[in-house]
Structure formats: C-alpha cells, structure tokens
Design a protein around this motif. Structure first.
Motif, PDB file in Angstrom:
ATOM      1  N   GLY A 135     -11.854  14.748   0.176  1.00  0.00           N
ATOM      2  CA  GLY A 135     -12.988  13.932  -0.232  1.00  0.00           C
ATOM      3  C   GLY A 135     -12.788  13.268  -1.588  1.00  0.00           C
ATOM      4  O   GLY A 135     -12.035  13.747  -2.430  1.00  0.00           O
ATOM      5  N   VAL A 136     -13.462  12.139  -1.761  1.00  0.00           N
ATOM      6  CA  VAL A 136     -13.540  11.509  -3.092  1.00  0.00           C
ATOM      7  C   VAL A 136     -15.006  11.612  -3.468  1.00  0.00           C
ATOM      8  O   VAL A 136     -15.830  10.776  -3.085  1.00  0.00           O
ATOM      9  N   SER A 137     -15.341  12.693  -4.194  1.00  0.00           N
ATOM     10  CA  SER A 137     -16.758  12.991  -4.413  1.00  0.00           C
ATOM     11  C   SER A 137     -17.445  11.870  -5.188  1.00  0.00           C
ATOM     12  O   SER A 137     -18.615  11.556  -4.941  1.00  0.00           O
ATOM     13  N   GLU A 138     -16.700  11.235  -6.120  1.00  0.00           N
ATOM     14  CA  GLU A 138     -17.300  10.159  -6.928  1.00  0.00           C
ATOM     15  C   GLU A 138     -17.837   9.032  -6.044  1.00  0.00           C
ATOM     16  O   GLU A 138     -18.769   8.312  -6.418  1.00  0.00           O
ATOM     17  N   LEU A 139     -17.220   8.856  -4.872  1.00  0.00           N
ATOM     18  CA  LEU A 139     -17.643   7.764  -3.984  1.00  0.00           C
ATOM     19  C   LEU A 139     -18.368   8.298  -2.750  1.00  0.00           C
ATOM     20  O   LEU A 139     -18.660   7.545  -1.815  1.00  0.00           O
ATOM     21  N   ASP A 140     -18.612   9.611  -2.767  1.00  0.00           N
ATOM     22  CA  ASP A 140     -19.307  10.239  -1.654  1.00  0.00           C
ATOM     23  C   ASP A 140     -18.585  10.014  -0.320  1.00  0.00           C
ATOM     24  O   ASP A 140     -19.194   9.689   0.695  1.00  0.00           O
ATOM     25  N   LEU A 141     -17.265  10.188  -0.366  1.00  0.00           N
ATOM     26  CA  LEU A 141     -16.451   9.971   0.836  1.00  0.00           C
ATOM     27  C   LEU A 141     -15.796  11.276   1.246  1.00  0.00           C
ATOM     28  O   LEU A 141     -15.378  12.052   0.384  1.00  0.00           O
ATOM     29  N   PHE A 142     -15.695  11.505   2.564  1.00  0.00           N
ATOM     30  CA  PHE A 142     -14.940  12.665   3.039  1.00  0.00           C
ATOM     31  C   PHE A 142     -14.186  12.263   4.311  1.00  0.00           C
ATOM     32  O   PHE A 142     -14.751  11.649   5.213  1.00  0.00           O
ATOM     33  N   PHE A 143     -12.890  12.587   4.327  1.00  0.00           N
ATOM     34  CA  PHE A 143     -12.067  12.211   5.486  1.00  0.00           C
ATOM     35  C   PHE A 143     -11.469  13.460   6.135  1.00  0.00           C
ATOM     36  O   PHE A 143     -10.995  14.359   5.427  1.00  0.00           O
ATOM     37  N   PRO A 144     -11.458  13.497   7.470  1.00  0.00           N
ATOM     38  CA  PRO A 144     -10.864  14.651   8.154  1.00  0.00           C
ATOM     39  C   PRO A 144      -9.335  14.573   8.159  1.00  0.00           C
ATOM     40  O   PRO A 144      -8.767  13.501   7.886  1.00  0.00           O
ATOM     41  N   ALA A 145      -8.696  15.678   8.508  1.00  0.00           N
ATOM     42  CA  ALA A 145      -7.225  15.718   8.544  1.00  0.00           C
ATOM     43  C   ALA A 145      -6.688  14.662   9.513  1.00  0.00           C
ATOM     44  O   ALA A 145      -7.309  14.370  10.535  1.00  0.00           O
ATOM     45  N   GLY A 146      -5.548  14.109   9.156  1.00  0.00           N
ATOM     46  CA  GLY A 146      -4.864  13.185  10.067  1.00  0.00           C
ATOM     47  C   GLY A 146      -5.075  11.718   9.766  1.00  0.00           C
ATOM     48  O   GLY A 146      -4.253  10.898  10.120  1.00  0.00           O
ATOM     49  N   VAL A 147      -6.192  11.368   9.105  1.00  0.00           N
ATOM     50  CA  VAL A 147      -6.397   9.941   8.830  1.00  0.00           C
ATOM     51  C   VAL A 147      -5.618   9.550   7.568  1.00  0.00           C
ATOM     52  O   VAL A 147      -5.232  10.398   6.768  1.00  0.00           O
ATOM     53  N   GLN A 148      -5.367   8.245   7.420  1.00  0.00           N
ATOM     54  CA  GLN A 148      -4.615   7.772   6.258  1.00  0.00           C
ATOM     55  C   GLN A 148      -5.535   7.034   5.297  1.00  0.00           C
ATOM     56  O   GLN A 148      -6.415   6.284   5.725  1.00  0.00           O
ATOM     57  N   VAL A 149      -5.275   7.263   4.012  1.00  0.00           N
ATOM     58  CA  VAL A 149      -6.077   6.567   2.995  1.00  0.00           C
ATOM     59  C   VAL A 149      -5.128   5.857   2.024  1.00  0.00           C
ATOM     60  O   VAL A 149      -4.043   6.350   1.726  1.00  0.00           O
ATOM     61  N   VAL A 150      -5.559   4.688   1.558  1.00  0.00           N
ATOM     62  CA  VAL A 150      -4.792   3.977   0.530  1.00  0.00           C
ATOM     63  C   VAL A 150      -5.777   3.432  -0.492  1.00  0.00           C
ATOM     64  O   VAL A 150      -6.950   3.212  -0.184  1.00  0.00           O
ATOM     65  N   VAL A 151      -5.282   3.246  -1.701  1.00  0.00           N
ATOM     66  CA  VAL A 151      -6.118   2.574  -2.701  1.00  0.00           C
ATOM     67  C   VAL A 151      -5.484   1.221  -2.962  1.00  0.00           C
ATOM     68  O   VAL A 151      -4.322   1.126  -3.353  1.00  0.00           O
ATOM     69  N   LEU A 157       0.841  -1.202   0.000  1.00  0.00           N
ATOM     70  CA  LEU A 157       0.000   0.000   0.000  1.00  0.00           C
ATOM     71  C   LEU A 157       0.873   1.248   0.000  1.00  0.00           C
ATOM     72  O   LEU A 157       1.984   1.239   0.492  1.00  0.00           O
ATOM     73  N   LEU A 158       0.339   2.319  -0.558  1.00  0.00           N
ATOM     74  CA  LEU A 158       1.057   3.596  -0.590  1.00  0.00           C
ATOM     75  C   LEU A 158       0.209   4.616   0.187  1.00  0.00           C
ATOM     76  O   LEU A 158      -0.602   5.339  -0.403  1.00  0.00           O
ATOM     77  N   PRO A 159       0.361   4.657   1.505  1.00  0.00           N
ATOM     78  CA  PRO A 159      -0.561   5.470   2.308  1.00  0.00           C
ATOM     79  C   PRO A 159      -0.346   6.975   2.192  1.00  0.00           C
ATOM     80  O   PRO A 159       0.783   7.452   2.142  1.00  0.00           O
ATOM     81  N   ARG A 160      -1.451   7.680   2.156  1.00  0.00           N
ATOM     82  CA  ARG A 160      -1.424   9.144   2.116  1.00  0.00           C
ATOM     83  C   ARG A 160      -2.195   9.674   3.317  1.00  0.00           C
ATOM     84  O   ARG A 160      -3.268   9.154   3.651  1.00  0.00           O
ATOM     85  N   GLU A 161      -1.629  10.731   3.935  1.00  0.00           N
ATOM     86  CA  GLU A 161      -2.294  11.326   5.110  1.00  0.00           C
ATOM     87  C   GLU A 161      -3.081  12.552   4.687  1.00  0.00           C
ATOM     88  O   GLU A 161      -2.557  13.421   3.965  1.00  0.00           O
ATOM     89  N   VAL A 162      -4.305  12.628   5.138  1.00  0.00           N
ATOM     90  CA  VAL A 162      -5.164  13.766   4.793  1.00  0.00           C
ATOM     91  C   VAL A 162      -4.659  15.013   5.520  1.00  0.00           C
ATOM     92  O   VAL A 162      -4.345  14.967   6.708  1.00  0.00           O
ATOM     93  N   MET A 163      -4.579  16.122   4.769  1.00  0.00           N
ATOM     94  CA  MET A 163      -4.028  17.355   5.355  1.00  0.00           C
ATOM     95  C   MET A 163      -5.160  18.236   5.909  1.00  0.00           C
ATOM     96  O   MET A 163      -6.345  17.928   5.736  1.00  0.00           O
ATOM     97  N   GLU A 164      -4.741  19.317   6.559  1.00  0.00           N
ATOM     98  CA  GLU A 164      -5.685  20.259   7.161  1.00  0.00           C
ATOM     99  C   GLU A 164      -6.786  20.626   6.164  1.00  0.00           C
ATOM    100  O   GLU A 164      -6.492  20.919   5.010  1.00  0.00           O
ATOM    101  N   GLY A 165      -8.036  20.622   6.589  1.00  0.00           N
ATOM    102  CA  GLY A 165      -9.137  20.984   5.694  1.00  0.00           C
ATOM    103  C   GLY A 165      -9.884  19.752   5.192  1.00  0.00           C
ATOM    104  O   GLY A 165     -10.971  19.846   4.643  1.00  0.00           O
ATOM    105  N   GLY A 166      -9.264  18.575   5.366  1.00  0.00           N
ATOM    106  CA  GLY A 166      -9.930  17.330   4.958  1.00  0.00           C
ATOM    107  C   GLY A 166      -9.799  17.042   3.478  1.00  0.00           C
ATOM    108  O   GLY A 166      -9.252  17.838   2.710  1.00  0.00           O
TER     109      GLY A 166
END
Ligand code: HEM
Length: 420
Positions: free
Chosen positions: A397-413, A386-395
């Motif tokens: 979103g992946v609008s196509e999937l109706d997803l929104f993540f706050p700052a600090g969490v990690q996302v991977v595809v 996995l290639l993890p990315r950390e969400v930055m200040e301001g959050g």
C-alpha cells in the motif's frame, strides 16, 4: 469435382456455415468476451481508470513501447484520467512523487517485475540490474559494491580523463582539417554522437579494462553503439508483452525480427571482448571475476552467464544514460548564455589548470556545475521509461495516497507535469 459439388450443396444448406460459426463462437468470441468481462469488471485493478484498449490488452503498451512515445502517452493519459492510470491490464502508473519512496525504497514489499527478465540473454544470464529475486539481487549488490567503492573509482579516474583527452584531440583534428580544407574557423559537430563515442569508450575502460576505441583507432566499433540502441529498443518493446520473449515469439514477428537480430549482435559484441578481467587493472569486470569466492555470506561467486550479462548490462546502464545527460547539459548551457557564463566563471576561478580538474574537494565545491547537471537531468531524464515493480505476497500500500494493491499486480511511478 463431385466432392466440390457436395461441398457447395452442404454450404448452401447452411449446416457447415453454422458449424464454423459455432467453432468461432466457442473458440474465440466466448473466451474473449469472458476475458474482457474479467479484465474490466473483476480484475484487481478493475476500479482504476485508463484507456479501454490498455485495460484489455498488452498490445496497447507494446505498440507505444515500439514506437517510442510511451512517455508522451503516459503524460497524456495522466492529463486525461488523473494521477492513477491503468495503462496495461496488470499495470498501474502513479503520477505522484509521494509514491516514489514507498515503491522504490529498499524494504518495500515489491520486487523488480517480469519486465527485467525480458532483458536477459538467457534464463540464467542474470545481472544486478536484472535480478528480480530480492535475495539474489542483494547478493549481487554486495559483490558489485566492491567495484564501485571510492578506492576502486579513484583507480579508474585516469582512464576516464584519458578518454576525455581523446575527444579533445579528435575535435582539434577535425577543426584543423576543416580550416585547411575550407578556410573556416568553426566546425559544426553533432555533439550527441561524439558524447556517445566518449562515454562508450569510457565504459569499455571501466567495465572491461580497455577502451572501445571509437574516438581513436577503432571507429568500426561505433557500429556497436547503434546495436546497443537497437538492443535497448528491443528490450523495452518485448518487456511490454513478456510472452514475446518467454516463448520466443519475437523472432517470428516482422516488426521485431530486425531488433531481435541486432540485439543478438550486440550481445555477441560484449561476449567477444578479449581478455576480460585480465587487463591487469582493477576494472569492474575484474572485481566481479575475482569476487567469485568472495561473497562473505554465501561464499559463492557469479556464474559465467551472469558475469557476461553483468558486463553487457553495465555498458547499457552506463552508456546511454551518461551520454544523454551530457548532451542535455550541453544543450541547455548553449541555449542559456547566463548559465554558461556563470559556469565558466566557476570553473576558471576554481581550477588553476586542466590537470587540476579531477574528483576531489575542488570539484565538489563547484555547486553551479552540480546544479546544471541536476537541472538537465530533471528536464531531460535519461531514464524516461518506467521501472515496474511487482507487488509481493501480502500486498502493498501507499498509505499517503490511500492505495492498496494485491500481490501480482505491477506498479510504476511516472512523474509527468501534474494536473492542477
Ligand atoms: C547519468 C547517468 C545515469 C543515470 C541517469 C542512471 C540511472 C539509473 C536508474 C534510474 C537505475 C534504476 C533502474 C531500475 O531500477 O530499473 C539505474 C540502475 C543501475 N545503474 Fe545507472 N544510471 C546512470 C549511470 C550509470 C553508470 C555510469 C553505471 C555503471 C558504470 C550504472 C550502473 C547501474 C547499475 C549496475 C544499476 C542497477 C542497480 C541495481 O539494480 O541495484 N549507471 N541507473
């Protein structure tokens, strides 16, 4: 003797037991329970499904990273829980190609996560691959781009071809030896190992201006390939629980100690390359070294720890990836006779002789060759992690999937076979 008796009396009396129980409750159970309630109910990722252990503790991720089955785990988790899975307390895996671009695109409001910091040899040893600060990363990319320009790569091609000749020569020697010793006309070779040697020697040429000689007169350097693999395993494992690297805990854990020391040996191997950037050739290291004064925007160069880390990570980034891909191409071609014969026909009808086989329009016209490589990479991706990315200040979103993540969490595809 008397003290022991007194102790027994007090123990039987129950007051010490009660006290110990209270300490245990206040010291461990209570904070643990509060944390568990937070992780499962109030954490920003609490609403996403995933395995209970994974949602509670990084130990789950650590265990699978160490055992090397994280890709299989993610495949199973996505089958069970669907396209969005929380497999570690602060990390979400998305199994949808739609998320690829938004997350990994240049301007996305995410940055490389703490995962990458665990790969550094020291806090200041930051290479392009390991730069988590976006401005810092962009600056390093500008310097690195000079080493990967079309002109620079053209200058390096002869060394790549030279090492391929080494491989052919080595295979001919082995064939001759076997024929002489056993009167056999065929030789069985572990091509995965030989492709490792080939690519490692090529990376030595590209990065440090000299082959590591594993196909030639320095077979002892083959040990470094094993160390490289061990270093990669160490990195991937501790990155699942960054505190292990951050607080130096890893070297005290029996299951990680060996990996820790082998990784140190690999770093020393990279550092021990003599005459770095002084081969008189324009290898990648020389570009980085002489770029010290050349960053057009800042006028500053890469400090020494960063420079060594750059060399080390380039070898890791380029070696395993390329040799795994070449092994995969070879494997699929050897098991698909029709694909192989089409490739043979394309190569033989495009080039008149071996010398003609090099970068250029003729190579670019080999569309079947390109398709074979692309398909092998699709079926056996060299970077399966996995290639993890950390969400930055301001959050983010992946609008196509109706997803929104706050700052600090990690996302991977993580793209695995999708559920129907
Ligand atoms: C088939 C071969 C290769 C594959 C599949 C591959 C794959 C990748 C992937 C997936 C990344 C992104 C990593 C991330 O974001 O965490 C990456 C980055 C990188 N790779 Fe490769 N790679 C290959 C060959 C090479 C070679 C030969 C070199 C060097 C000569 C190289 C140097 C780099 C560098 C410097 C980065 C960091 C780029 C950045 O952060 O801006 N790679 N590679």
């Amino acid at each position: 003797m008397q003290r022991l008796d007194i102790g027994r009396v007090v123990w039987r009396d129950g007051s010490v037991r009660s006290l110990l129980f209270l300490i245990f409750l206040v010291g461990a159970v209570l904070p643990g329970s509060i944390y568990a309630v937070y992780a499962l109910e109030f954490h920003p990722l609490a609403k996403y499904p995933g395995p209970l252990l994974g949602r509670l503790t990084q130990c789950y991720d650590l265990y699978h990273a160490f055992h090397g089955d994280k890709h299989v785990l993610l495949y199973r988790l996505h089958q069970k829980y669907g396209p969005i899975v929380r497999f570690s307390p602060n990390t979400i895996s998305i199994n949808d190609p739609v998320a690829l671009k938004p997350i990994y695109a240049h301007g996305a409001n995410v940055k490389k996560s703490i995962f990458y910091e665990c790969f550094r040899a020291a806090p200041q040893a930051i290479s392009t691959l390991l730069a988590t600060n976006k401005t810092h990363h962009a600056r390093k990319r500008r310097v690195m781009a000079q080493a990967f320009s079309a002109e620079a790569l053209r200058g390096l091609e002869q060394y790549v071809l030279g090492r391929i000749e080494d491989l052919v020569e080595r295979m001919n020697i082995l064939l001759d030896q076997t024929q002489a010793e056993k009167s056999q006309s065929t030789v069985t070779l572990n091509m995965a190992s030989y492709l490792n040697y080939l690519v490692f020697d090529i990376m030595g040429e590209l990065v440090f201006g000299k082959s590591f000689g594993t196909l030639g007169d320095e077979p002892e350097n083959r040990a470094a390939i094993r160390l490289l693999g061990r270093a990669a395993r160490r990195n991937y494992t501790v990155a699942a629980m960054p505190a292990l690297a951050q607080y130096g805990i890893e070297k005290y854990l029996p299951f990680l100690r060996g990996l820790y020391h082998d990784r140190a040996k690999y770093l020393a191997f990279g550092k021990g390359q003599n005459g770095l950037g002084e081969s008189g050739r324009r290898d990648i290291f020389s570009y980085l070294l002489h770029a010290q004064q050349q960053d057009p925007e800042t006028g500053t160069g890469i400090p020494m720890p960063g420079l060594f880390m750059e060399g080390n990570t380039l070898i890791v980034a380029g070696s395993d990836t390329s040799s795994t891909t070449m092994s995969a191409v070879m494997f699929y071609l050897l098991t698909k006779a029709d694909a192989m014969s089409r490739l043979k026909h394309e190569v033989l009808s495009t080039f008149q002789n071996v010398e003609e086989i090099c970068k250029g329009p003729k190579m670019q016209a080999c569309s079947w060759l390109r398709a074979c490589i692309d398909e092998a990479m699709r079926m056996s991706p060299a970077v399966a992690g996995l290639l993890p990315r950390e969400v930055m200040e301001g959050g983010f979103g992946v609008s196509e999937l109706d997803l929104f993540f706050p700052a600090g969490v990690q996302v991977v595809v993580e793209i695995t076979r999708r559920q129907r």
